[in-house]
Design an enzyme around this catalytic site. Structure first.
Site, PDB file in Angstrom:
ATOM      1  N   TYR A 164       0.808  -1.209   0.000  1.00  0.00           N
ATOM      2  CA  TYR A 164       0.000   0.000   0.000  1.00  0.00           C
ATOM      3  C   TYR A 164       0.847   1.267   0.000  1.00  0.00           C
ATOM      4  CZ  TYR A 164       1.210   0.734   4.883  1.00  0.00           C
ATOM      5  OH  TYR A 164       1.906   0.964   6.029  1.00  0.00           O
ATOM      6  N   PHE A 222       2.305   9.671   3.547  1.00  0.00           N
ATOM      7  CA  PHE A 222       2.640   9.600   4.975  1.00  0.00           C
ATOM      8  C   PHE A 222       3.048   8.200   5.405  1.00  0.00           C
ATOM      9  CE2 PHE A 222      -1.951   8.967   4.764  1.00  0.00           C
ATOM     10  CZ  PHE A 222      -2.106   7.800   5.496  1.00  0.00           C
ATOM     11  N   ASP A 223       2.769   7.194   4.553  1.00  0.00           N
ATOM     12  CA  ASP A 223       3.124   5.826   4.910  1.00  0.00           C
ATOM     13  C   ASP A 223       3.048   4.946   3.668  1.00  0.00           C
ATOM     14  OD1 ASP A 223       3.850   3.675   6.509  1.00  0.00           O
ATOM     15  OD2 ASP A 223       1.851   3.345   7.307  1.00  0.00           O
ATOM     16  N   ILE A 281      -7.398   0.709  10.920  1.00  0.00           N
ATOM     17  CA  ILE A 281      -8.494   1.672  10.873  1.00  0.00           C
ATOM     18  C   ILE A 281      -9.710   1.049  10.183  1.00  0.00           C
ATOM     19  CG2 ILE A 281      -7.038   3.724  11.016  1.00  0.00           C
ATOM     20  CD1 ILE A 281      -7.269   4.014   7.962  1.00  0.00           C
ATOM     21  N   TYR A 298      -8.440   8.302  11.584  1.00  0.00           N
ATOM     22  CA  TYR A 298      -7.903   8.698  12.883  1.00  0.00           C
ATOM     23  C   TYR A 298      -8.685   9.819  13.556  1.00  0.00           C
ATOM     24  CZ  TYR A 298      -4.127   5.706  11.399  1.00  0.00           C
ATOM     25  OH  TYR A 298      -3.408   4.628  10.980  1.00  0.00           O
ATOM     26  N   PHE A 321      -5.634   5.696   0.036  1.00  0.00           N
ATOM     27  CA  PHE A 321      -4.720   4.560   0.006  1.00  0.00           C
ATOM     28  C   PHE A 321      -4.852   3.828  -1.318  1.00  0.00           C
ATOM     29  CE2 PHE A 321      -5.187   5.038   4.585  1.00  0.00           C
ATOM     30  CZ  PHE A 321      -3.915   4.776   5.061  1.00  0.00           C
TER      31      PHE A 321
END
Length: 155
Positions: A75, A86-87, A104, A130, A147
Site C-alpha cells: 500500500y 505519509f506511509d 483503521i 484517525y 490509500f
C-alpha cells in the site's frame, strides 16, 4: 397426511425466515450502510465520503479477503488534502487480521471482498481513520486519507 402438512408448514416457515434474512442483508450490514450511487461503475461511495474504487481486478478465483482471515497488502497512504505520502509498505507486505479492529475501520471495510491480485483506491474520511485526534507529526486532525492497496495474499 397430518405429518406431511406439518412438514410443508415447517418448510414454508424456514423459507420465509431465509427470505427475511436475505432482505435484511440487502439493507446492509455496517459495511454497506450509507452507500450511495455514483456515476462511475467501478466506484462505490458512502454518505460519509468513504470510497472504494476498483482499480484492477485479479483472478476471479483468487483467495478472498474476509473477516477473520490474515491478509497481506502492499500500500501507499497519502493525505487527500495535498497528496503527501505519509506511509507505505516497503518491499515486505503489511499483514493484519481483517475485520477485527487491528487497523483503521476504512481498511477493514475497504479490503474485505478483495481477491488476491486486486487493486483498490480507498478514500477514507476521518471517522473511518484517525478522527479528530489524527497522528501526531504525521496525520493532521480530521484528515481524509487516500490509500492505493493491492491484496497480495490471504492466509
Amino acid at each position: 397426511q397430518q405429518q406431511q402438512g406439518k412438514q410443508q408448514e415447517k418448510q414454508q416457515q424456514q423459507g420465509k425466515q431465509q427470505e427475511k434474512q436475505q432482505q435484511q442483508g440487502k439493507k446492509g450490514g455496517d459495511s454497506k450502510a450509507g452507500e450511495v450511487s455514483t456515476n462511475k461503475k467501478n466506484v462505490r461511495r458512502w454518505e460519509n465520503g468513504f470510497e472504494i474504487e476498483e482499480v484492477k481486478m485479479g483472478n476471479a478465483n483468487g483467495k478472498l479477503a474476509k473477516a477473520g482471515k490474515r491478509v497481506l497488502v502492499q500500500y501507499v497512504g497519502r493525505l487527500k488534502s495535498n497528496g503527501k505520502v505519509f506511509d507505505k509498505s516497503s518491499g515486505k507486505p503489511f499483514s493484519f487480521r481483517l475485520g477485527v479492529g487491528e487497523v483503521i475501520k476504512g481498511w477493514d471495510v475497504g479490503v474485505e471482498g478483495m481477491r488476491v491480485g486486486d487493486k483498490r483506491k480507498l478514500v477514507i474520511p476521518p471517522q473511518f481513520a484517525y478522527g479528530t485526534s489524527g497522528v501526531k507529526g504525521t496525520i493532521p486532525p480530521n484528515a481524509t486519507l487516500e490509500f492505493d492497496v493491492e491484496l497480495v495474499d490471504v492466509k
